[in-house]
Enzyme design. Structure first.
Site, PDB file in Angstrom:
ATOM      1  N   ASP A 192       0.890  -1.286  -0.133  1.00  0.00           N
ATOM      2  CA  ASP A 192       0.132   0.190   0.032  1.00  0.00           C
ATOM      3  C   ASP A 192       0.726   1.319   0.153  1.00  0.00           C
ATOM      4  O   ASP A 192       0.626   2.238   0.644  1.00  0.00           O
ATOM      5  CB  ASP A 192      -0.981  -0.138   1.288  1.00  0.00           C
ATOM      6  CG  ASP A 192      -2.089   0.906   1.182  1.00  0.00           C
ATOM      7  OD1 ASP A 192      -2.460   1.354   0.107  1.00  0.00           O
ATOM      8  OD2 ASP A 192      -2.682   1.333   2.119  1.00  0.00           O
ATOM      9  N   ASP A 209       2.517   2.401   7.950  1.00  0.00           N
ATOM     10  CA  ASP A 209       1.609   1.764   7.694  1.00  0.00           C
ATOM     11  C   ASP A 209       1.670   0.360   7.060  1.00  0.00           C
ATOM     12  O   ASP A 209       1.396   0.106   5.622  1.00  0.00           O
ATOM     13  CB  ASP A 209       0.667   2.606   6.583  1.00  0.00           C
ATOM     14  CG  ASP A 209      -1.032   2.133   6.686  1.00  0.00           C
ATOM     15  OD1 ASP A 209      -1.310   1.395   7.400  1.00  0.00           O
ATOM     16  OD2 ASP A 209      -1.704   2.974   5.838  1.00  0.00           O
TER      17      ASP A 209
HETATM   18  P1  ATP Z   1      -5.218   5.595   7.039  1.00  0.00           P
HETATM   19  O1  ATP Z   1      -6.637   4.655   6.526  1.00  0.00           O
HETATM   20  O2  ATP Z   1      -5.806   6.836   7.353  1.00  0.00           O
HETATM   21  O3  ATP Z   1      -4.271   5.560   5.995  1.00  0.00           O
HETATM   22  P2  ATP Z   1      -4.112   3.639   8.664  1.00  0.00           P
HETATM   23  O4  ATP Z   1      -5.194   2.879   9.237  1.00  0.00           O
HETATM   24  O5  ATP Z   1      -3.562   3.428   7.215  1.00  0.00           O
HETATM   25  O6  ATP Z   1      -5.011   4.909   8.429  1.00  0.00           O
HETATM   26  P3  ATP Z   1      -1.628   4.423   9.275  1.00  0.00           P
HETATM   27  O7  ATP Z   1      -1.408   5.088   7.993  1.00  0.00           O
HETATM   28  O8  ATP Z   1      -0.599   3.780   9.913  1.00  0.00           O
HETATM   29  O9  ATP Z   1      -2.993   3.915   9.683  1.00  0.00           O
HETATM   30  O10 ATP Z   1      -1.544   5.858  10.289  1.00  0.00           O
HETATM   31  C1  ATP Z   1      -2.644   6.827  10.088  1.00  0.00           C
HETATM   32  C2  ATP Z   1      -2.146   8.071   9.990  1.00  0.00           C
HETATM   33  O11 ATP Z   1      -1.239   8.448  11.422  1.00  0.00           O
HETATM   34  C3  ATP Z   1      -0.836   8.474   9.276  1.00  0.00           C
HETATM   35  O12 ATP Z   1      -1.356   9.068   8.082  1.00  0.00           O
HETATM   36  C4  ATP Z   1       0.026   9.576   9.780  1.00  0.00           C
HETATM   37  O13 ATP Z   1      -0.543  10.732   9.666  1.00  0.00           O
HETATM   38  C5  ATP Z   1      -0.154   9.171  11.318  1.00  0.00           C
HETATM   39  N1  ATP Z   1       0.793   8.456  11.680  1.00  0.00           N
HETATM   40  C6  ATP Z   1       1.048   7.056  11.593  1.00  0.00           C
HETATM   41  N2  ATP Z   1       2.310   6.443  12.472  1.00  0.00           N
HETATM   42  C7  ATP Z   1       2.892   7.413  12.807  1.00  0.00           C
HETATM   43  C8  ATP Z   1       4.028   7.790  13.496  1.00  0.00           C
HETATM   44  N3  ATP Z   1       4.859   6.520  13.984  1.00  0.00           N
HETATM   45  N4  ATP Z   1       4.336   9.071  14.161  1.00  0.00           N
HETATM   46  C9  ATP Z   1       3.454  10.111  13.739  1.00  0.00           C
HETATM   47  N5  ATP Z   1       2.311   9.975  12.987  1.00  0.00           N
HETATM   48  C10 ATP Z   1       2.205   8.680  12.578  1.00  0.00           C
HETATM   49 MN    MN Z   2      -2.289   5.094   6.033  1.00  0.00          MN
END
Ligand code: ATP
Ligand code: MN
Length: 260
Positions: A192, A209
């Site tokens: 992804d 992610d």
């Molecule tokens: P989405 O569907 O919104 O992409 P997701 O379930 O895919 O959410 P992630 O992409 O891992 O989950 O995290 C969502 C958001 O949280 C990221 O786009 C980022 O803005 C923030 N985020 C994730 N991991 C971190 C981290 N380690 N430090 C700071 N911010 C983070």
């Molecule tokens: Mn994401």
């Protein structure tokens, strides 16, 4: 690069903290609250939740403080989404690291959280810039926080318009190296990868992610890798001429895929 502005009100941070904790307790079921409690008090992975960073369909991400005052990110996977169930199954069955699927959805989500934890560890070990994983319990994952003072770092999609062509070149080069290390050393495909799952911090890209990342043996790994590489280059092609680098990366990845 300044961290992305979020509505974190420092003046009222005490009130906000209580709000966050209350919201967390209301939103999550008792199982999730147990894992939050366990990570805090038994595993000492963090001390307190501070603010909401992101509220997606499948997971919520919180800013938290560690026991030494450091910032950490707490990602909580939701155990109540039907769509989530399907997508989890697609990315787990076929991966030899996970030979059997649990029948309870909750257990499947726990496996998904552990998968993100182990993908992060394997990628970090292979030299890929990912947030260092700290701990996992049930559907709750704790990792390094990218950003500071509760302000998360910008995503590549947000940062790109503020970057000079020269910086974009460097970001692309670093991302190419990371994709190579991920495939050739960690033997994983992100699945992804795009400008929405890369954060820019400390002058470099960080891949986030990674729960859905699959091993090269997964039947869909080639197709997923193809899409990941196309996403990265089509984003950078808005500013840079990428065709040569794209071809060269595809050739080098092909070499790694064949040497199985
Ligand atoms: P989405 O569907 O919104 O992409 P997701 O379930 O895919 O959410 P992630 O992409 O891992 O989950 O995290 C969502 C958001 O949280 C990221 O786009 C980022 O803005 C923030 N985020 C994730 N991991 C971190 C981290 N380690 N430090 C700071 N911010 C983070
Ligand atoms: Mn994401």
């Amino acid at each position: 690069m300044s961290p992305h502005r979020l509505r974190v009100d420092r003046e009222k941070s005490k009130v906000k903290d209580e709000d966050v904790i209350k919201t967390v307790e209301e939103v999550f079921d008792s199982f999730t609250n147990y894992h939050i409690y366990r990570l805090k008090n038994t595993m000492k992975a963090f001390r307190e939740l501070r603010g909401t960073i992101s509220a997606g369909k499948e997971a919520r991400v919180y800013w938290a403080k560690g026991w030494k005052g450091e910032d950490v990110a707490v990602k909580i996977f939701l155990t109540s989404s039907a769509e989530f169930r399907k997508s989890i199954k697609n990315y787990i069955s076929g991966d030899p690291r996970f030979p059997s699927l649990p029948s309870k959805f909750r257990e499947l989500v726990y496996l998904w959280a552990r998968k993100e934890y182990s993908n992060l560890s394997e990628m970090a070990k292979a030299g890929v810039s990912v947030p260092q994983p700290i701990a996992v319990s049930g559907n709750v994952l704790v990792m390094r926080f990218l950003g500071e003072g509760g302000l998360r770092a910008p995503l590549l999609v947000e940062a790109a318009r503020e970057l000079e062509a020269e910086d974009l070149e460097r970001m692309l080069e670093m991302l190419i190296k990371d994709v190579e290390s991920m495939v050739c050393r960690a033997r994983l495909v992100h699945g992804d990868l795009s400008e929405y799952n890369v954060m820019i911090w400390e002058g470099r890209p960080w891949i986030i992610d990674v729960a859905q990342a699959v091993s090269l043996e997964h039947p869909k790994s080639r197709e997923l890798l193809e899409r990941d590489v196309s996403n990265v280059f089509s984003f950078f092609s808005h500013w840079l001429d990428v065709s040569e680098r794209e071809e060269s990366l595809r050739r080098s990845l092909e070499g790694c895929l064949e040497s199985r």
